[in-house]
Design an enzyme around this catalytic site. Structure first.
Site, short mmCIF file in Angstrom:
data_model
loop_
_atom_site.label_atom_id
_atom_site.label_comp_id
_atom_site.label_asym_id
_atom_site.label_seq_id
_atom_site.Cartn_x
_atom_site.Cartn_y
_atom_site.Cartn_z
N SER A 209 0.82 -1.20 0.00
CA SER A 209 0.00 0.00 0.00
C SER A 209 0.86 1.26 0.00
CB SER A 209 -0.97 -0.02 1.17
OG SER A 209 -1.93 1.00 1.06
N ASP B 172 -3.11 6.62 -3.22
CA ASP B 172 -1.87 6.04 -2.70
C ASP B 172 -1.39 4.98 -3.69
OD1 ASP B 172 -3.63 3.96 -2.15
OD2 ASP B 172 -2.80 3.55 -0.17
N ASP C 205 -1.28 1.74 -4.11
CA ASP C 205 -2.11 0.63 -4.59
C ASP C 205 -3.55 1.06 -4.83
OD1 ASP C 205 -2.81 0.85 -1.88
OD2 ASP C 205 -3.27 -1.29 -1.72
N ASP D 280 -6.00 2.19 -3.05
CA ASP D 280 -7.16 1.93 -2.20
C ASP D 280 -7.51 3.13 -1.33
OD1 ASP D 280 -5.07 1.73 -0.37
OD2 ASP D 280 -5.76 -0.15 0.51
#
Length: 547
Positions: free
Chosen positions: A156, A301, A303, A305
């Site tokens: 992430s 961000d 990734d 999410d």
């Protein structure tokens, strides 16, 4: 061999012998050799690498990409996946569909291939994403394909040196206790990584997999206005392409991406910390928004999410909204337009109290959960929206049972375009909420520690001698153990929560200062009063944590 015990040396040699990756074996051998040679710090480094295994925290496994059980490497991924496979079989899911995806971080491609290979060899129907894609796409496919599990290799918004292993079960939701401890026990029972079978048939999904996700996002806007100029960044992650496709497909075609940050780059060269919450991370985005005279700025961000929203202030300067501000705007927008007969909205105990007031005004249900989307997505039936202050938003829980920065961005653009058509802005909408519900200001303080023992010692001290007031306002202390390791202090217009981080060596404090609903011409004074109380509380809490 100063500092190197025989036990530590022998454990390291056993791990090296059992490792599946020649590069990792060589890496750990070099650390052992330095420790045996008495190189300063080498024994401590070896002890840290061998201090594992990694455990399932708030968002799965995360750690630095390095050899040894206390890191992300092929041996750890192989053993983790073998444990997962055994757990799934024990739960009656043998042979079921498992979806495997990845981001573009260091090691992600190899880790995803190993995870897919272990699951295929264990007899599962493995579907692999065709290339690096956002975590919400994996979560969507896990649900839409009826998979028994989904594995996303991602860290992430962690630093560049890290990677991780995120797991979805139960129709595409993150794992919760006792599944996490059960899976860790199954991993511990796995033999050496070199003995775990790898291979079997893996089906690589086509681009229609991404398209299925995008199709669900295209239809999210509630309004008809589409005139909007958007500046956006993916912070060197995997979200730029999917975000642009999602916005265009939803009708928002005037999109300017931050070119320097649009292509995936695991080194994240233009940001010190690839998290939109961090100071400086969105500087290039706000510069782009000013350059193109945008109506809204969007930061994902790495990734994709999480979603952060930027706006132009009334002074002409751009700034990022807090997660709580965006949460209130999206929650109000969804509740104003939902066709659900009995809608539920949810947020966490550390997020702003404003959403609860908004829900009450709409006759909707409101739930508070512990931190993390693994809890938010299980808040109850009829969930139409959930958010947490750390920039996580779920605007389409029926399709993605986790936070989703791309769908949140589309809905934020829908709201901004609707307001623009009325000659208004997101800041005007925030003022509307303040007039109706009061001013709610929030802030977070984080104390990073070098010694993890500092955290339980600090929590114990606060339990033994709790503060009795903040900003001159008496507060009542509440201990949320055993439900959660959280201390909560509440008073007239003041709320403070303190807890250890679930993913980092930090202790965190969440502060809220509020004032009652007020006429529009009194908003400046209400803001000033709440801001004064928040500043005094911030100083007091900071001193409390650092004492």
């Amino acid at each position: 061999m100063s500092g190197l015990t025989p036990d530590l040396r022998d454990r390291a040699f056993r791990w090296i012998a059992d490792d599946v990756d020649p590069a990792s074996r060589a890496e750990l051998q070099q650390v052992v050799a330095r420790a045996m040679g008495g190189v300063p710090g080498a024994a401590d480094e070896l002890a840290d690498r061998m201090a594992g295994p990694l455990t399932f925290g708030t968002a799965g496994l995360r750690g630095p990409v390095r050899a040894g059980p206390n890191g992300m490497n092929r041996a750890v991924v192989v053993r983790t996946t073998a444990g997962l496979a055994a757990w799934l079989v024990a739960k009656g899911h043998a042979g079921g569909v498992v979806v495997v995806g990845r981001d573009a971080r260091h090691g992600s491609e190899e880790f995803a291939a190993d995870a897919a290979g272990v699951l295929a060899a264990a007899g599962f129907d493995v579907r692999a994403l065709p290339h690096p894609l956002p975590t919400p796409v994996l979560a969507f496919l896990t649900r839409s394909l009826g998979a028994v599990a989904g594995v996303q290799i991602t860290a992430s918004h962690n630093p560049p040196a890290d990677n991780g292993y995120k797991l979805y079960v139960d129709g595409g939701a993150q794992i919760i206790p006792p599944a996490d401890r059960e899976i860790e026990a199954a991993i511990a029972a796995v033999g050496p990584a070199v003995s775990v079978p790898l291979g079997g048939n893996v089906t690589t999904l086509g681009e229609d997999a991404l398209q299925a996700y995008l199709d669900s996002v295209y239809v999210l806007p509630r309004g008809t206005a589409r005139q909007l100029r958007v500046a956006a960044t993916a912070l060197h992650g995997v979200g730029a392409g999917p975000l642009a496709l999602a916005l265009h497909g939803a009708g928002f075609v005037d999109v300017a991406l931050v070119a320097e940050q649009s292509l995936p780059d695991p080194d994240f060269p233009t940001v010190g910390f690839p998290n939109p919450e961090e100071p400086g991370a969105t500087d290039l985005l706000l510069a782009k928004a000013s350059e193109v005279d945008a109506d809204i700025a969007v930061a994902l961000d790495p990734d994709a999410d999480r979603c952060a929203i930027g706006v132009r202030g009334r002074d002409g300067e751009w700034r990022m909204l807090s997660g709580d501000e965006t949460g209130a705007l999206l929650g109000s927008h969804i509740l104003s337009t939902t066709d659900s007969p009995d809608p539920l909205v949810a947020t966490t105990i550390v997020s702003s109290s404003l959403l609860g007031s908004i829900a009450a005004a709409h006759g909707a249900r409101h739930a508070l959960t512990l931190t993390g989307f693994k809890w938010l997505m299980r808040a109850g039936e009829g969930l139409v929206y959930a958010y947490e202050e750390a920039l996580g938003h779920s605007v389409d829980p029926s399709h993605v049972r986790d936070k989703d920065g791309i769908s949140a961005a589309v809905l934020a653009c829908d709201l901004a375009a609707t307001l623009r058509a009325e000659g208004r802005t997101l800041l005007d909408a925030l003022d509307d909420l303040a007039v109706a519900h009061g001013v709610f200001l929030t802030k977070q303080i984080s104390l990073r520690v070098a010694d993890l023992a500092t955290i339980p010692a600090l929590m114990s001290r606060l339990r033994a001698t709790p503060p009795t007031s903040f900003a001159g306002i008496p507060v009542t202390a509440e201990d949320l153990l055993p439900e959660a390791d959280v201390l909560r202090y509440t008073g007239d217009g003041i709320r403070v929560l303190i807890r250890p981080s679930g993913t980092e060596p930090k202790i965190k404090a969440y502060l809220e200062s509020s004032s009652p609903a007020t006429p529009r011409d009194s908003l400046p004074q209400a803001h000033a009063t709440a801001a004064h109380h928040l500043a005094e509380t911030t100083a007091a809490v900071a001193a409390l944590l650092e004492a």
